[in-house]
Design an enzyme around this catalytic site. Sequence first.
Site, PDB file in Angstrom:
ATOM      1  CB  CYS A   1     -50.704  69.719 -31.487  1.00  0.00           C
ATOM      2  SG  CYS A   1     -51.710  69.806 -30.013  1.00  0.00           S
TER       3      CYS A   1
ATOM      4  CG  HIS B   1     -47.031  67.169 -31.232  1.00  0.00           C
ATOM      5  ND1 HIS B   1     -46.785  68.377 -30.211  1.00  0.00           N
ATOM      6  CD2 HIS B   1     -48.361  66.846 -30.944  1.00  0.00           C
ATOM      7  CE1 HIS B   1     -47.670  68.580 -29.461  1.00  0.00           C
ATOM      8  NE2 HIS B   1     -48.690  67.533 -30.022  1.00  0.00           N
TER       9      HIS B   1
ATOM     10  CG  ASN C   1     -49.819  67.772 -26.425  1.00  0.00           C
ATOM     11  OD1 ASN C   1     -49.165  68.740 -27.013  1.00  0.00           O
ATOM     12  ND2 ASN C   1     -50.593  67.038 -27.116  1.00  0.00           N
TER      13      ASN C   1
END
Length: 335
Positions: free
Chosen positions: A121, A260, A290
């Site tokens: 990520c 994030h 997410n």
Amino acid sequence: MIGLKRGLVKGARISALGVHVPERVLTNDDIAQFLDTSDEWITTRTGIRERRIARVDEAASDLAVAAAERCLAASDIEACDLDLVIVTTISPDHLMPATASIVADRLGARRAGAFDVQAGCTGFVYGLAIATAFVAASIYEHVLVLGAEVLSKMVDWEDRGTCVLFGDGAGAVLVQPTDNGSIFSFDLGNDGSGAQYLSVPAGGSRLPATYATVRDHDHAMHMVGSEVFKFATRTVTESCEKVLDDAGLTVEDVDLFVPHQANIRIIESAARRLGFTDGQVFSNLDRYGNTSCASIPLCLHEASENGRLKKGDMLLMAGFGAGLTWGSCLTKWEL
Ligand SMILES: CC(C)(COP(=O)(O)OP(=O)(O)OC[C@H]1O[C@@H](n2cnc3c(N)ncnc32)[C@H](O)[C@@H]1OP(=O)(O)O)[C@@H](O)C(=O)NCCC(=O)NCCS
């Protein structure tokens, strides 16, 4: 010029931005219809209320192309002017070829090189660092960086510990030269000893596909959530402190912190440790979950649209994810 100080880059800027998310919204209540979970559990533990889900026939490149077209429409160049297309993703169309090759072709970026970046990520921050280095070194002038994910096809929809967390979406930024002194400060990190905490075990050369890997759901994401949680709060804090220090700035100098979007408790914990006020921190996790490499550009777009991110603002971005990797980027917002 590169190498002012390790991680400090001068002469490049983000000059355009575009995003795309699928239309279908999947709420926590929708998931509770087929899984032993509840809106209350998911909201309290993660901050996520709903996420976008791609159509059966949609892959990462489809979302990426839509985001890229919006980004290019907002820029001063055409696809054929692009020098490089970098797609950051953990849900590529295929193991090979690179999703970037497909995206560049569909955009008509005929003279561009193209490759994918796989850094969990944190991919978007890694991709941005690569693009910035190419532009600041005067190797290329127009580099497109995408974060594109269809994670709904990478999770096990019978595993309530993972599937509730993720969503689909894409974002694109254009990196171009600037002579106004805009500075990027980067910190990229990795600790591969934590690789087993967040992985898709099968489908690569370590564990090729067999009937057993399919039966055991080994082509879906496996995660030890508590370990990832601890790692994330620690590394985000340390990495952000490092980029601020390298640039000679402090938390007070940052107008917007865009971490994030994985879990609101991770975001709040990192923000608290760093000393940010609520007004300095941006999150849209409640509506998208997410989205891995797409989460930061989705936030940048929303923050810019609603006036939270303005031209001249000092922006701090921070990512973390599979690898385990982490990365931060400090830059002046120039859109
Ligand atoms: C996944 C995460 C939300 C779990 O939260 P947690 O507070 O650590 O919860 P636990 O894993 O301790 O699980 C607590 C209980 O809830 C249960 N549970 C897990 N998922 C659930 C769900 N969706 N609904 C209801 N219960 C659930 C567990 O089975 C466990 O039950 P048990 O105590 O009977 O065994 C959290 O660890 C997390 O967000 N980690 C980081 C993950 C991440 O960000 N990954 C991506 C990084 S890029």
